[in-house]
Design an enzyme around this catalytic site. Structure first.
Site, PDB file in Angstrom:
ATOM      1  N   GLU A 164     -11.921  -2.420  -4.883  1.00 27.43           N
ATOM      2  CA  GLU A 164     -11.236  -2.347  -3.587  1.00 27.43           C
ATOM      3  C   GLU A 164     -12.217  -0.607  -3.238  1.00 27.43           C
ATOM      4  O   GLU A 164     -11.775  -0.093  -2.705  1.00 27.43           O
ATOM      5  CB  GLU A 164     -10.125  -2.015  -3.082  1.00 27.43           C
ATOM      6  CG  GLU A 164      -9.078  -2.991  -2.783  1.00 27.43           C
ATOM      7  CD  GLU A 164      -7.694  -2.465  -2.542  1.00 27.43           C
ATOM      8  OE1 GLU A 164      -7.398  -1.496  -2.586  1.00 27.43           O
ATOM      9  OE2 GLU A 164      -6.973  -3.024  -2.809  1.00 27.43           O
ATOM     10  N   GLU A 188      -4.498  -9.983  -3.810  1.00 26.60           N
ATOM     11  CA  GLU A 188      -3.455  -8.911  -3.973  1.00 26.60           C
ATOM     12  C   GLU A 188      -2.233 -10.005  -2.028  1.00 26.60           C
ATOM     13  O   GLU A 188      -3.003  -8.968  -1.521  1.00 26.60           O
ATOM     14  CB  GLU A 188      -3.767  -8.064  -3.961  1.00 26.60           C
ATOM     15  CG  GLU A 188      -3.816  -7.645  -5.371  1.00 26.60           C
ATOM     16  CD  GLU A 188      -4.360  -6.212  -5.519  1.00 26.60           C
ATOM     17  OE1 GLU A 188      -3.442  -5.481  -4.031  1.00 26.60           O
ATOM     18  OE2 GLU A 188      -5.087  -5.206  -6.543  1.00 26.60           O
TER      19      GLU A 188
END
Length: 548
Positions: free
Chosen positions: A11, A83
């Site tokens: 991220e 995720e």
């Protein structure tokens, strides 16, 4: 089938703009470095669209990747959901978040319908941030609302204009996903056949004809956590206390004529940094202390998303109109009790403990009692951080059995504010209640797509019916049926009530099928219960059971 891949960065796109032109160049460098390792498996970067190499796969993290993910940045790459957040970690001051099985099922089905090829659940198992391992403001308990909670127990055992159809065809094979985004039930026509779609749901038709699964009709079992108090530490005689020494300027060895940044100064050895200075007060009247701080918590005593840019600690100090920011400051990293390790048996024996309540309460007080955890930190407990409902963010803290001794366990607490150790208890956590709610319109549980001996897919078996499935935790059986109603019961797995329609045979039928068994299944139909208590009305079966 197992999948293997390597991950470089995570991220980074969220913080990349803060580094301006150096952000993208770092991403390219990291990607090339990973590929040069020649590991033999694909590399991924989560939430990273602007990769300039064919060898790395950009993936999605979040709760709604079926809606938010734009897809891989190349048609030759698979669409991966690395995720799928089953819940979300809790920070101090926030309420716990529980994501429904129906919402998870909806977004997984939507992602697969949009050519998704892989879904990974994060977190599937909750955990504990022992010691000081939790990140900023995150509670000690981590993802306790996941399918497996913090203690390893199961919480959930199964998982037109705003309507769309995703159809996959290959020769004579056909599979369809019918999506309803609306907040109401709708009727749609697909291949000249009418289908009822519940609100915000996806129906899966593996043969483009028969619905075998709908995300709004997930047959879910819920387990209820039981807390049993085993020992209360409410005896004053069992507790002792020790006041943390407050350092003065003369006792500090680290000095500077400016404010030192807290994180770099403590160097991850403590949550605490003392800032001390001295001045002569010729005015006998009360003085106003004005402090500007980037710290989480500030204690004042009168003794007389990218860490490279994150700063903590004091920024400015004034007393009345005089600014002391650039005066001589003395610093002490950590607390005296931390350096002496008074939370261990050895360190505890080397200091002077006083009887509990023997002096006026002061902040930063250590308390000792005979209980646990024998020098092992169970994490931060900031009880002063309340949620919007006015409750402490966390009241229970996980103590693994491996921390405990057969006897003579030691518990030491550091209270930053108002301590009351007499309210502490040692509890055991278990999942002793199981509950299921399934209605007649529910689809039968999906059993896979393998063909039986007749060549028919098992979902098409006309004998399969929706059913309530109950399963106790390991080494336990269903000992009591707390509630059972086939009809129109109201409530959920926390509270139940009979509706205007109820089969009087409900409890007896369920007890016959389930008592004494580790798991059981009850078909939801009038035939199971011997009569139809309200013909023409859709019915449901709600069961709440006790395991022992």
């Amino acid at each position: 089938m197992a999948a293997s891949y390597g991950k470089i960065e995570n991220e980074y796109k969220l913080v990349e703009p803060a580094f301006h032109e150096k952000g993208p160049s770092y991403v390219r460098w990291a990607a090339k470095m990973a590929v040069r390792l020649q590991t033999g498996v694909p590399w991924i970067m989560c939430k990273q669209m602007t990769l300039l190499t064919q060898w790395l796969i950009n993936t999605c993290n979040g709760m709604q990747c079926g809606q938010t993910f734009k897809g891989p940045n190349s048609p030759n790459k698979p669409s991966l959901w690395t995720e799928n957040w089953t819940s979300f970690f809790q920070t101090y001051g926030e309420e716990p978040y529980l994501r429904s099985a129906e919402d998870i099922a909806f977004h997984v089905a939507l992602f697969i319908a949009k050519n998704g090829s892989y879904v990974n659940y994060y977190m599937y198992h909750g955990g504990t941030n022992f010691g000081r391992t939790a990140s900023e403001y995150v509670t000690t308990s981590y993802y306790d609302e996941a399918p497996l909670d913090e203690y390893g127990a199961q919480t959930i055992l199964s998982l037109g204009r705003l309507q769309q159809a995703y159809v996959f065809k290959k020769s004579e094979e056909c599979t369809a996903f019918l999506v309803n985004y609306e907040k109401r039930d709708v009727k749609v026509h697909f291949q000249n056949v009418a289908y009822e779609l519940p609100r915000k749901s996806i129906s899966i038709l593996p043969d483009c004809k028969v619905i075998v699964f709908n995300t709004a009709k997930v047959s879910t079992q819920y387990n209820t956590r039981s807390v049993i108090s085993r020992k209360k530490f409410d005896s004053i005689e069992k507790w002792e206390e020790h006041k943390e020494d407050i350092p003065t300027f003369l006792k500090t060895s680290l000095r500077a004529h400016t404010f030192l940044e807290q994180m770099s100064t403590t160097n991850d050895t403590s949550d605490y940094l003392w800032y001390t200075f001295r001045f002569v007060n010729h005015d006998r009247t009360a003085q106003l202390l004005n402090v500007h701080s980037n710290g989480h918590v500030l204690q004042a005593f009168d003794s007389g998303a990218h860490l490279e840019r994150r700063v903590l600690g004091l920024r400015r100090v004034r007393v009345q109109s005089k600014d002391f920011t650039n005066d001589a400051w003395g610093y002490q990293v950590g607390l005296q009790g931390e350096r002496q390790q008074i939370y261990t048996n050895v360190g505890s024996s080397k200091i002077q403990w006083n009887r509990y309540g023997s002096s006026t309460h002061r902040r930063l007080t250590w308390y000792k009692g005979e209980a646990w955890v024998n020098g092992e930190s169970i994490g931060r407990y900031w009880v002063s951080f309340h949620t919007s409902q006015g409750n402490p963010s966390q009241t229970r803290y996980h103590v693994p059995r491996s921390f405990l001794e057969p006897k003579d366990n030691l518990l030491v607490l550091l209270e930053e504010e108002n301590g009351y150790p007499l309210g502490i208890s040692l509890d055991t956590i278990s999942r002793t209640k199981v509950c299921g709610l399934v209605s007649e319109p529910h689809l039968p549980p999906v059993c896979g797509t393998r063909h039986d001996q007749s060549g028919e897919i098992c979902q098409r078996n006309p004998d399969r019916r929706p059913n309530v499935q109950l399963q106790c935790p390991q080494n336990s059986t269903i000992s009591k049926i707390l509630f059972a109603s086939f009809g129109t019961p109201s409530g959920d797995c926390e509270s139940q009530a009979l509706g205007t329609c109820h089969s009087s045979n409900s409890r007896a039928i369920v007890e016959k099928e389930c008592l004494g068994k580790s798991k059981c299944s009850i078909i939801v139909s009038s035939h199971t219960f011997g009569d139809d208590p309200c013909p023409g009305i859709p019915k449901a079966l709600l069961v709440d059971a006790q395991c022992a």
